[in-house]
Design a protein around this motif. Structure first.
Motif, PDB file in Angstrom:
ATOM      1  N   VAL A   1       0.849  -1.182   0.000  1.00 57.74           N
ATOM      2  CA  VAL A   1       0.000   0.000   0.000  1.00 57.74           C
ATOM      3  C   VAL A   1       0.891   1.240   0.000  1.00 57.74           C
ATOM      4  O   VAL A   1       1.814   1.343   0.795  1.00 57.74           O
ATOM      5  N   LEU A   2       0.568   2.149  -0.912  1.00 54.69           N
ATOM      6  CA  LEU A   2       1.218   3.463  -0.916  1.00 54.69           C
ATOM      7  C   LEU A   2       0.118   4.480  -0.653  1.00 54.69           C
ATOM      8  O   LEU A   2      -0.805   4.629  -1.443  1.00 54.69           O
ATOM      9  N   ASP A   3       0.203   5.156   0.479  1.00 50.23           N
ATOM     10  CA  ASP A   3      -0.818   6.124   0.883  1.00 50.23           C
ATOM     11  C   ASP A   3      -0.251   7.532   0.770  1.00 50.23           C
ATOM     12  O   ASP A   3       0.565   7.951   1.586  1.00 50.23           O
ATOM     13  N   LEU A   4      -0.706   8.244  -0.258  1.00 46.70           N
ATOM     14  CA  LEU A   4      -0.322   9.643  -0.464  1.00 46.70           C
ATOM     15  C   LEU A   4      -1.538  10.556  -0.339  1.00 46.70           C
ATOM     16  O   LEU A   4      -1.531  11.681  -0.844  1.00 46.70           O
ATOM     17  N   SER A   5      -2.561  10.089   0.316  1.00 45.50           N
ATOM     18  CA  SER A   5      -3.801  10.857   0.413  1.00 45.50           C
ATOM     19  C   SER A   5      -3.621  12.131   1.236  1.00 45.50           C
ATOM     20  O   SER A   5      -2.753  12.212   2.104  1.00 45.50           O
ATOM     21  N   SER A   6      -4.442  13.115   0.898  1.00 49.25           N
ATOM     22  CA  SER A   6      -4.523  14.387   1.637  1.00 49.25           C
ATOM     23  C   SER A   6      -3.207  15.145   1.697  1.00 49.25           C
ATOM     24  O   SER A   6      -2.789  15.610   2.752  1.00 49.25           O
ATOM     25  N   ASN A   7      -2.561  15.286   0.548  1.00 49.63           N
ATOM     26  CA  ASN A   7      -1.282  15.990   0.488  1.00 49.63           C
ATOM     27  C   ASN A   7      -1.249  17.153  -0.494  1.00 49.63           C
ATOM     28  O   ASN A   7      -0.187  17.718  -0.735  1.00 49.63           O
ATOM     29  N   GLN A   8      -2.360  17.480  -1.128  1.00 54.44           N
ATOM     30  CA  GLN A   8      -2.440  18.563  -2.111  1.00 54.44           C
ATOM     31  C   GLN A   8      -1.526  18.336  -3.314  1.00 54.44           C
ATOM     32  O   GLN A   8      -1.058  19.279  -3.942  1.00 54.44           O
ATOM     33  N   ILE A   9      -1.286  17.077  -3.662  1.00 49.22           N
ATOM     34  CA  ILE A   9      -0.437  16.724  -4.804  1.00 49.22           C
ATOM     35  C   ILE A   9      -1.241  16.909  -6.094  1.00 49.22           C
ATOM     36  O   ILE A   9      -2.388  16.493  -6.180  1.00 49.22           O
ATOM     37  N   GLU A  10      -0.611  17.508  -7.100  1.00 50.44           N
ATOM     38  CA  GLU A  10      -1.295  17.807  -8.351  1.00 50.44           C
ATOM     39  C   GLU A  10      -1.050  16.791  -9.459  1.00 50.44           C
ATOM     40  O   GLU A  10      -1.847  16.694 -10.390  1.00 50.44           O
ATOM     41  N   ARG A  11       0.040  16.057  -9.401  1.00 52.52           N
ATOM     42  CA  ARG A  11       0.363  15.078 -10.452  1.00 52.52           C
ATOM     43  C   ARG A  11       0.853  13.786  -9.804  1.00 52.52           C
ATOM     44  O   ARG A  11       1.435  13.804  -8.716  1.00 52.52           O
ATOM     45  N   GLU A  13       3.570  11.143  -9.902  1.00 51.43           N
ATOM     46  CA  GLU A  13       4.938  11.057 -10.413  1.00 51.43           C
ATOM     47  C   GLU A  13       5.765  10.113  -9.552  1.00 51.43           C
ATOM     48  O   GLU A  13       5.472   9.900  -8.381  1.00 51.43           O
ATOM     49  N   ASN A  14       6.805   9.584 -10.160  1.00 45.56           N
ATOM     50  CA  ASN A  14       7.843   8.823  -9.457  1.00 45.56           C
ATOM     51  C   ASN A  14       7.329   7.592  -8.713  1.00 45.56           C
ATOM     52  O   ASN A  14       7.881   7.225  -7.680  1.00 45.56           O
ATOM     53  N   ILE A  15       6.305   6.953  -9.249  1.00 48.19           N
ATOM     54  CA  ILE A  15       5.846   5.693  -8.628  1.00 48.19           C
ATOM     55  C   ILE A  15       5.832   4.545  -9.630  1.00 48.19           C
ATOM     56  O   ILE A  15       5.557   3.410  -9.269  1.00 48.19           O
ATOM     57  N   PHE A  16       6.144   4.818 -10.877  1.00 44.52           N
ATOM     58  CA  PHE A  16       5.939   3.838 -11.935  1.00 44.52           C
ATOM     59  C   PHE A  16       6.957   2.700 -11.925  1.00 44.52           C
ATOM     60  O   PHE A  16       6.798   1.733 -12.657  1.00 44.52           O
TER      61      PHE A  16
END
Length: 104
Positions: A1-11, A13-16
């Protein structure tokens, strides 16, 4: 699980390079670019995706104001689920709902 929720991220990137990633939580960010959903095809084991409450979730790719008196359900993009499931047919769960391909 990668949880990047609630961070105001717009794109996205860098997970592929995360070939073993099965769950990606990206809800409550600022994603307004549908092409980023297509990029998730590079994640062969992705089964669960949380994208709700990003601009793509709403009509006109616009998050409602916190001061809005409009019911949030009236602002949801009616093709949101269909577009994501079409782009990522191997998903088993989108947000908190099991994907049923027969509905699309």
């Amino acid at each position: 699980v990668l949880d990047l929720s609630s961070n105001q991220i717009e794109r996205i990137e860098n997970i592929f390079h995360l070939n073993e990633l099965e769950e990606f939580w990206f809800n409550n960010n600022n994603l307004a670019h549908w092409e980023d959903i297509d990029l998730l095809k590079a994640l062969p084991k992705l089964k669960c995706l949380y994208m709700e409450h990003n601009p793509i979730y709403y009509i006109n790719n616009t998050k409602p104001s916190t001061l809005s008196t409009t019911n949030e359900n009236e602002l949801i993009n009616s093709s949101y689920r269909r577009k994501i499931i079409f782009a990522l047919p191997n998903l088993e769960q989108l947000d908190a709902t099991i994907c049923s391909k027969s509905k699309f």
